[in-house]
Design a protein around this motif. Structure first.
Motif, short mmCIF file in Angstrom:
data_model
loop_
_atom_site.label_atom_id
_atom_site.label_comp_id
_atom_site.label_asym_id
_atom_site.label_seq_id
_atom_site.Cartn_x
_atom_site.Cartn_y
_atom_site.Cartn_z
N HIS A 94 -1.59 5.51 11.15
CA HIS A 94 -1.62 4.11 11.82
C HIS A 94 -1.19 2.99 11.02
O HIS A 94 -1.78 2.69 9.89
N VAL B 48 -5.52 9.10 9.73
CA VAL B 48 -6.63 9.72 10.15
C VAL B 48 -6.36 11.26 10.44
O VAL B 48 -5.29 11.65 10.81
N TYR C 50 -7.27 -3.18 10.22
CA TYR C 50 -7.65 -2.55 9.09
C TYR C 50 -6.54 -2.38 7.86
O TYR C 50 -6.90 -1.91 6.98
N PHE D 279 -1.69 6.34 -0.32
CA PHE D 279 -3.11 6.74 -0.17
C PHE D 279 -3.32 7.96 0.20
O PHE D 279 -2.57 8.81 0.74
N GLN E 132 -3.41 3.28 7.85
CA GLN E 132 -4.30 4.26 7.68
C GLN E 132 -3.98 5.64 8.17
O GLN E 132 -2.90 5.74 8.99
N THR F 76 -2.61 -1.63 11.89
CA THR F 76 -4.02 -1.74 12.52
C THR F 76 -4.62 -3.20 11.64
O THR F 76 -4.14 -3.44 10.80
N THR G 123 0.86 -1.17 -0.05
CA THR G 123 0.06 -0.01 -0.13
C THR G 123 0.92 1.30 0.06
O THR G 123 1.14 1.78 1.09
#
Length: 1350
Positions: free
Chosen positions: A589, A599, A594, A551, A597, A592, A548
């Motif tokens: 983060h 935030v 998920y 993003f 990320q 996690t 990833t």
């Protein structure tokens, strides 16, 4: 406000100065004093050039672009022009014969207006070199003027007139003034409707007292404004904003007025700014500030809020006071001249330039001063004087670079003073847009390229150590770049983000974005970077993370201009993005459940014109326009302040916000401390949830342990050692209730079967079946069966049947499972209407419960006979019978009845049998159903069997049954029984009426017994009263508490009821405790009412009933005496004994006479016992005692004496026998002696034998004195001695016992001997055995002397 420079020339000393800032650019200031020159300085105070004039300078002005300075001097008709761009001076001959006094450039064109002392005017067009002389514009000296934006020229003159001319010099308007004009300005008056005709208002100060507003379009109505005399004279005024005027007065007052027609004449603001005097005011539209000077100080106000004084500068050296104020157009510099001929220039606005690397900052603190500081590491700030006003600053670990255009100056930071060395300056191939430094290299961006070179290499090396990026122009223009310790990053207009390893200049990674990349911001290590693209979107890019890598940042504001990463070691994933008025905090983060990320944590407002430079642990260091830094605590890190407090006693209102911020920033330690100080259960739960999301298992266990969530602690401990990240994350997602995510994570882990287990436990059968097909086919039957159970529950019978059938394994190992599936098939078949198949399967199936379930389904489908058969097969006889009843199959019901326990079924069967006329069966069934009323009804109405009916009523106490029986007996005229059952059925009124009608009141009274109420008793009493049945009437009046009426009736009773009536009367009086009633009864008993005294025993009973024990005792003695006289010794004994015990119970002293009489009577009764037992000595001793008191036995003197003679003789007491025999020989007794003993007794008297057995002695129980055994008075201690009820002897201490019933004493040895033949106590006549008698070792409590009256 910082002083930039001070100009003080000797030639100027003691005079006021004339000076002008260069328009628009503000790079130069021209100053003229008393000498014949104009000196021009640059903005740093360096003298640039000097214009020598033939006389003193009387006026000067810069043109609108700041290119040309025009100067006029005394004694000269020439206009001097200095060109700033080429530093050249030129002259124009004005052609004027008189002295010039005024000069002014147009605001919009190349027009120069010059006025003279005689009122003539010249307009010079520099572009065309055309001169327009206008003679006689005014009659006296032109002193002031102003150009409008429309090129109109207003002039004021000492002839007290104001003229307005066009650019050709033609007069448009002229008006006379009431005083000398000063300071003329064009402006727009504030009106309600916007006029588009440009600047139509001219303002002029007259005589320094009045401000006149003259409208060109309305010349007849000028407005004149006068001011409070205490303000002093108008020194200076300025227009600003939307028609506002700021006025300075000589006495130090600073006033603002509005020119709006409705507000005119009102002061909007007024302040006594300076104590003694005010010299000048100035306004900077660029800064939106106003300044005033006076006394020795300058005060600067914010125009947006005049009360807000942004700075005050004291000039203590200026003893003569200040003079004029003037601002540059850009508002950066403010000049103030003084009365003694000096000029001070202050910095009021500084370009905000600064850079940071790690925790080090470099920022502009003055126009030519850069300060390097590191307050985090505690280093002393270093101030570097630079050579030019920089347009960029770059800082590295050991260097600072500043520059402008295509040139950069490099400084090395060193430990020795002054803290820096100038290294070199470099010229680049284009204008530098930005520059970055690291320890060794500098990277400059210019014209779409980045040049990377060594900072401190030698020249040859430098050429080698230099490279241009991109190598290929086709790769696009570079728009931004950044340098970290190891990497160079740059972004291009084609959307590439390129990472170059500085060491070998090789491209490490390249990310292609859809649009151009405007800015890049790597973190300190260069492992992550934020970039902003041409569409103002923000993205986080991790070159190191292949999966990833990029993003988008959430809620990224399009106005954001920069990004700063937090330099605190613990906050490696935190960065802020900022625009002009807000700072947005973001957190990455990385790990996690998920996945990674970013935030948005929150935002913090920024003050006006602050530029963030450095972020360290939630503290933002910003650079301000004044060249200082300020600290801003981010609102997203408010929890840090909380945790540094000594104790958080009260829960702050934003506690939950602080906690959520701490969790979003992954500050788990602070969150833990917050929760410990003031956390509620929900706060702990929030912290626990965050631990699960961030996969912080250890901390999660501690948190859930603190909040007492045992289940969660055990669950987390169970998964603590799992190394497979996906499996671990799957478990955590499941704990958080995100089952779809959990399934995806499980399936991508090393243990995909966990997904199936989870779906089964959650009862998600569809998902479980799909997973089972992929992962574990052998589980399909078991899941199918569980799914079928669920489907059956929700009523989807078609699919339930299919899944039950799929669930069959046909494997003996899983017999229970298969049986459950068969049961399901049976139930579903019936539900689907295939009754035959379902019923057959249910019958074959071993389970009873299945038969019951299928029976219930069939019953609900109204298939009663099949349902009943299944119930019967399953041995559910009650259910079967009830269903058979529904289909009227009574024969089957009869067969099943012995096995049926339900009363309801018996009842239904009984009703059916009764309807069929089979009353015996019906009665039996009613009895089985415990329906007693119906049993009784059938027995009486149909079977004519009152005996059983009566039995059942008595057993069950059934009220309705009793009524039926009562009615039955009424029909038979058996009124007594009828009354009895009416009372049983609680129909007391009916029973009473029946008793009244048929004279059965006695029966009714007997039956009603104890259960009657007072009213019942009264009714009965009244009935008997009418019937003249006094005894019964009295009895019931007594029961209902009417004692006087009761007594009246008792005393009226006939003789046959006399005894009972008197007894009842005594009882009544005893209950009433009423003195008149008592006296009435006593009179009756004494015979005073009818002359017939009644038996004394009644009087005794009366006293006892009244608890008048002393009187009762006296009466008892009398009664006993009477009984004795008539020879009823047992009666007399009993009366005395009962009285004795009563007095003892009431703790009343016992009369001596009573005690003595009882003792003598008891001695008499003992004689018979001992004689019967053959113990003649004891009998003889007692008879001696009785004979000595023979007067108490008048009815049997002779028999007693005869017995005494015989027993004494038998016991060998010859002397005693002789003395009693002699007594019998008295004439009054002699004839009464029994014939068979007469001769013997006479012989005894004739031949006396006086020998006597000596009586044994035993010690007195009180004093131990030796006494004869039967002696009851101690001659030593004079005490009456207690006597033994078995022998009549006095008691011995060591041989003591008592009767357990009457508590009279007895010698233990003698009492036990006596009880071997006797079965009751000789005193109280209550049954007694040897076992009940216990020897008493301590008899002291029985030796109290005060019980008997001595």
């Amino acid at each position: 406000m910082k002083s930039v420079f001070v100009l003080a020339e000797k030639a100027w000393a003691g005079s006021s100065l004339l000076y002008r800032w260069q328009k628009s650019l503000g790079n130069y200031i021209a100053v003229a004093g008393q000498d014949n020159s104009v000196k021009i300085y640059d903005r740093h105070g360096h003298k640039w050039t000097e214009l020598n004039l033939p006389g003193r300078c009387v006026g000067m002005d810069w043109d609108k672009d700041g290119d040309i300075l025009a100067v006029i001097a005394a004694k000269s008709s020439s206009i001097h022009l200095w060109d700033a761009s080429v530093n050249k001076t030129s002259h124009i001959d004005s052609g004027m014969r008189d002295q010039m006094s005024f000069i002014l450039w147009s605001k919009t064109g190349p027009l120069l207006a010059v006025g003279t002392v005689k009122g003539n005017l010249l307009i010079y067009n520099r572009q065309t070199s055309r001169k327009i002389p206008v003679l006689g514009k005014h009659t006296k000296k032109i002193t002031c003027g102003c150009w409008s934006a429309q090129n109109l020229l207003a002039l004021g003159s000492d002839d007290n007139t104001l003229s307005i001319s066009n650019h050709e010099g033609d007069t448009i308007r002229q008006t006379s003034l009431r005083g000398e004009p000063a300071e003329v300005y064009f402006s727009v008056m504030k009106t309600d409707e916007r006029s588009s005709r440009g600047e139509s208002t001219v303002s002029v100060s007259m005589d320094k007292k009045i401000l006149m507003l003259f409208n060109i379009n309305d010349p007849e109505n000028p407005i004149e404004l006068a001011f409070d005399s205490r303000y002093g004279k108008i020194v200076s005024y300025r227009w600003y904003g939307d028609g506002y005027i700021l006025i300075g007065f000589s006495n130090g007052y600073f006033v603002v007025i509005s020119t709006h027609i409705r507000e005119i004449g009102h002061e909007l603001y007024q302040a006594h700014n300076h104590k003694d005097s005010l010299n000048s005011v100035a306004i900077s539209q660029a800064l939106n500030k106003a300044a005033s000077c006076g006394d020795n100080c300058i005060k600067i106000h914010e125009l947006s809020d005049l009360k807000d004084i942004s700075s005050i500068v004291q000039l203590d050296d200026e003893t003569k006071g200040l003079d004029q104020l003037s601002w540059t157009d850009d508002g950066q510099l403010l000049a103030v001249s003084t009365q003694k001929g000096t000029l001070h220039v202050f910095l009021t606005k500084l370009p905000i330039l600064g850079d940071s690397l790690g925790t080090r900052l470099a920022y502009l603190t003055s126009l030519l001063e850069v300060t390097v500081s590191n307050h985090v590491e505690g280093e002393n700030p270093v101030t570097i004087e630079v050579e030019v006003e920089p347009t960029f600053i770059a800082v590295g670990p050991y260097h600072v670079a500043v520059g402008m255009n295509n040139r950069a100056w490099f400084y090395a930071l060193v430990d020795q003073k002054p803290g820096f060395n100038k290294l070199k300056d470099i010229e680049y191939l284009g204008t530098i847009a930005s520059m970055c430094l690291n320890a060794d290299y500098a990277a400059a961006l210019f014209e779409g390229k980045v040049q990377l070179h060594m900072i401190e290499g030698r020249h040859q090396e430098e050429r080698k150590q230099m490279k241009l990026f991109p190598e290929d122009d086709r790769k696009g223009r570079i728009l931004c770049h950044a340098l970290t310790a190891d990497f160079l990053y740059y972004g291009t207009d084609s959307g590439n983000v390129v990472c170059v390893l500085v060491e070998d200049w090789e491209t490490v990674s390249c990310y292609s974005h859809s649009v151009g990349v405007r800015k890049v911001f790597p973190d300190l290590n260069g492992t992550r970077l934020v970039f902003i693209d041409d569409k103002n979107g923000g993205f986080l890019y991790s070159p190191a993370n292949a999966t990833t890598s990029c993003f988008e940042l959430p809620n990224f504001s399009p106005t954001i201009t920069g990004v700063l990463w937090d330099n605190w070691h613990a906050d490696r994933g935190v960065f802020v993005a900022y625009d002009d008025d807000k700072v947005y905090t973001y957190a990455l983060h990385k790990t996690t459940i998920y996945g990674p990320q970013v935030v948005l944590v929150g935002f913090t407002p920024l003050l006006y014109s602050q530029k963030p430079l450095l972020l360290y642990n939630g503290e933002l260091t910003c650079q301000t326009a004044s060249g200082k830094t300020s600290e801003v605590a981010l609102s997203t890190h408010s929890f840090l302040k909380h945790s540094t407090r000594t104790s958080a006693t009260e829960s702050s209102p934003d506690f939950s916000q602080q906690l959520s911020q701490a969790l979003m920033l992954k500050s788990f330690h602070e969150a833990w401390e917050l929760c410990k100080s003031a956390g509620s259960d929900t706060d702990w739960a929030e912290l626990g949830k965050a631990c699960l999301i961030h996969m912080e298992i250890e901390l999660g266990i501690q948190v859930y342990r603190m909040s007492g969530n045992v289940g969660m602690v055990l669950s987390l401990q169970a998964i603590q050692g799992i190394e497979d990240r996906n499996l671990l994350a799957g478990h955590l997602a499941m704990f958080l209730g995100d089952y779809n995510l959990a399934q995806d994570l499980y399936l991508s882990s090393s243990c995909p079967i966990a997904a199936l287990e989870m779906r089964r436990e959650l009862l998600h059968w569809d998902s479980a079946l799909m997973l089972a097909k992929r992962l574990a086919e052998d589980q399909i039957p078991f899941i199918s069966k569980e799914y079928a159970v669920h489907l059956e529950f929700i009523g989807d019978y078609v699919n339930a049947l299919a899944h039950y059938e799929k669930g069959m394994t046909h494997n003996n190992k899983f017999q229970d499972h298969d049986e459950a599936c068969q049961a399901g098939v049976a139930r579903m078949s019936i539900r689907m209407g295939d009754i035959r198949r379902g019923a057959a399967q249910a019958v074959q199936h071993p389970s009873r419960i299945l038969k019951k379930e299928c029976g219930a389904i069939l019953e609900s489908m109204k298939q009663f006979s099949e349902a009943a058969q299944l119930y019967e097969k399953g041995q559910y006889y009650d259910k079967a019978a009830s269903v058979y009843i529904r289909c009227k199959n009574w024969a089957k019901v009869g067969e099943l009845l012995p096995n049926v326990s339900s009363p309801k079924i018996h009842l239904q069967y009984a009703k059916a049998k009764e309807a069929d006329g089979k009353y015996k069966d019906a009665a039996q069934a009613y009895e089985s159903a415990k329906d007693w009323d119906n049993v009784i009804r059938v027995l009486l109405d149909h079977l004519n069997n009152p005996e059983d009916a009566v039995r059942i009523v008595r057993e069950t106490q059934s009220i309705d049954g009793a009524k039926m029986v009562a009615r039955f007996f009424l029909r038979l005229n058996d009124y007594g029984s009828a009354i009895h059952f009416l009372v049983l059925s609680q129909c007391n009124d009916e029973a009473f009426q029946l008793a009244q009608q048929h004279g059965q009141m006695e029966v009714y009274a007997d039956i009603i017994g104890l259960e009657a109420t007072q009213e019942d008793y009264q009714s009965i009493a009244l009935y008997f009263e009418e019937e003249k049945k006094h005894l019964q009437a009295g009895k019931f009046f007594q029961k209902c508490g009417q004692y006087s009426r009761a007594l009246k009736h008792f005393l009226k009773c006939s003789n046959k009821d006399d005894n009972l009536a008197i007894e009842m009367a005594i009882e009544t009086v005893g209950q009433a405790k009423d003195i008149p009633l008592t006296n009435q009864l006593i009179d009756y008993l004494m015979g005073e009412s009818d002359g017939m005294p009644k038996d004394a025993k009644y009087l005794f009973r009366l006293y006892m009933a009244l608890q008048q024990h002393r009187e009762a005792a006296r009466t008892a003695i009398i009664i006993a005496r009477e009984e004795q006289c008539t020879g009823n010794y047992r009666n007399a004994h009993d009366v005395l004994f009962s009285m004795y015990t009563e007095l003892q119970a009431q703790k009343i002293k016992i009369p001596a006479e009573m005690a003595t009489n009882l003792m003598i009577l008891h001695s008499y009764l003992l004689v018979k016992i001992h004689v019967k037992r053959g113990d003649h000595l004891k009998g003889a001793r007692m008879l001696i005692r009785v004979s000595n008191n023979i007067s108490k036995f008048p009815a049997h003197v002779v028999p007693i004496l005869t017995s005494a003679v015989i027993e004494c003789h038998r016991a060998g007491l010859k002397n005693s026998a002789f003395s009693f025999a002699a007594m019998l020989m008295r004439p009054e007794y002699r004839n009464q002696i029994d014939a068979k003993y007469r001769k013997k007794i006479e012989a005894m008297v004739r031949r006396p034998d006086t020998s006597e057995v000596e009586e044994e002695t035993t010690p007195c129980p009180f004093c131990g004195f030796q006494l004869a055994q039967t002696e009851l008075l101690c001659i030593s201690c004079k005490n009456n001695l207690p006597y033994c009820i078995a022998t009549g002897r006095h008691m011995l201490k060591e041989d003591w016992s008592i009767c357990p019933h009457c508590e009279f004493p007895a010698l233990y040895s003698q009492f036990t001997l006596l009880l071997e033949t006797e079965t009751m106590c000789p005193m109280c006549s209550v049954g007694l055995s040897v076992k009940q008698v216990k020897k008493i070792s301590d008899c002291s409590k029985y030796l109290q002397t005060d019980e008997v009256d001595q």
